[in-house]
Design a protein around this motif. Structure first.
Motif: not given
Length: 390
Positions: A122-128
């Motif tokens: 899976n793509n992991c791009a989001t950050e808080k």
């Protein structure tokens, strides 16, 4: 049964329908207990579903986008969390096979691992700190060169399928250049950890926990791509998102009809399905389903039949179908709940889960507040082009 060896769409659908049949009952239990659906993924791997979108030249089935969406809709009809989660893997693999944007040796190794053991990515791009990457924010996750390796530090949120992922496609700012790189990080790398933060009331079974990277060292070849934040080419594979919510909406219709057929209060001489106002709502649901399904699959067909240059101009259609289908799904579940009345709010009713799950689609990309202005620009641009021709 190996779904990639089936020769026709009908054979593949039969295999999948048989596989996902138990997902529906498990969904209620997993949601109530906030458990990840490990059994569902085990059974999808058992039929080799994760390899279905690998191109034929790499030993996969090389199915079309339209066909993928049919399967994703079927999975989501049984369990939305499983459908949305596996959809990310399926779409990413299809996109990698179509675009060849990664080095051949990396692709071959990844595809071989998927075929051998059902490895998941899976793509992991989001950050808080940055929010959705579609809004153009740069990641705070960093990558620095140390000898012939990369060392990565950071935290990613919304990592769907975190409990079972084998590969994380992580975005990070390269300290030496300031560019945003994509790094293929194996789960086995030292310093990779999952912080079980997922507490959403919607899509509880996606296991979208935080990925924590602490001094993770990967090979030089792990840098698979350089991207510009906020600048993305149209991606047909993201239609797995509306397909998921369409599947949930279909499940809501199924339940509403069964409920209306079975529920006979003593104030009536028969089941409520005979009431005009109930038929009106079921008819509205069917109208919304047909409209959404035709929109989704017509755009998917257009994608399948277009070349690379034509696909580069399809952002408006792809965005519009996601927002339209998701909004329709929300409306369908609401109508289904109106058919069941207060019973729909019972913990025993799947409608309350469908209601929570379907609303998650409003926050998957592209978001409506970004799409509508872009559609306005698209329409204005078309009008200007016509005026120029005249």
């Amino acid at each position: 049964m190996d779904i990639t060896k089936a020769k026709t769409f009908e054979e593949r659908m039969d295999i999948l329908n048989e596989t996902v049949a138990p997902f529906t009952e498990r969904a209620a239990h997993n949601d109530l207990e906030r458990k990840f659906p490990f059994d569902n993924f085990k059974e999808l791997k058992a039929i080799n579903y994760p390899a279905l979108t690998i191109p034929k030249e790499y030993g996969g089935a090389g199915i079309s986008l339209s066909e993928l969406l049919r399967y994703q809709e079927a999975i989501s009809r049984a369990d939305g969390s499983t459908g949305l989660s596996i959809g990310w893997h399926m779409g990413i693999v299809q996109d990698l096979g179509e675009t060849n944007k990664w080095d051949e040796s990396v692709l071959v190794a990844l595809f071989d691992d998927i075929k051998a053991r059902g490895a998941l990515i899976n793509n992991c791009a989001t950050e808080k700190q940055t929010g959705s990457p579609t809004r153009g924010g740069k990641p705070s996750t960093t990558a620095r060169k140390v000898g012939g390796s990369w060392v990565i530090d950071g935290r990613k949120s919304f990592t769907s399928m975190a409990p079972v992922l084998d590969y994380f496609n992580v975005t990070a700012v390269i300290e030496e250049t300031g560019e945003v790189g994509h790094f293929l990080v194996p789960r086995s790398a030292e310093g990779v950890a999952i912080d079980e933060t997922w507490d959403s009331v919607a899509m509880t079974g996606t296991g979208s926990h935080d990925l924590v990277l602490t001094g993770v060292q990967v090979e030089e070849s792990a840098l698979v791509e350089i991207s510009v934040p906020g600048k993305k080419q149209p991606a047909g594979w993201l239609l797995h998102i509306p397909a998921c919510y369409l599947g949930i909406a279909q499940a809501a219709q199924d339940y509403a009809i069964r409920f209306a057929q079975d529920y006979s209060p003593n104030s009536l001489n028969g089941p409520i399905i005979e009431l005009p106002n109930v038929k009106q709502k079921i008819g509205q649901i069917e109208l919304e389903l047909q409209r959404a399904r035709h929109f989704l699959y017509s755009v998917a067909k257009q994608w399948d039949e277009s070349d690379e240059q034509q696909r580069s101009h399809m952002a408006a259609e792809l965005g519009a179908v996601k927002v339209a289908v998701t909004n329709s799904a929300v409306d369908i579940v609401d109508l289904a709940m109106r058919v069941a009345g207060a019973h729909s709010l019972s913990e025993k009713s799947p409608l309350q889960r469908y209601y929570r799950d379907v609303r998650a689609g409003l926050h998957n990309p592209p978001m409506e507040d970004m799409l509508i202005p872009s559609l306005a620009d698209f329409a204005i641009g078309k009008a200007k082009a016509k005026q120029t021709v005249k």
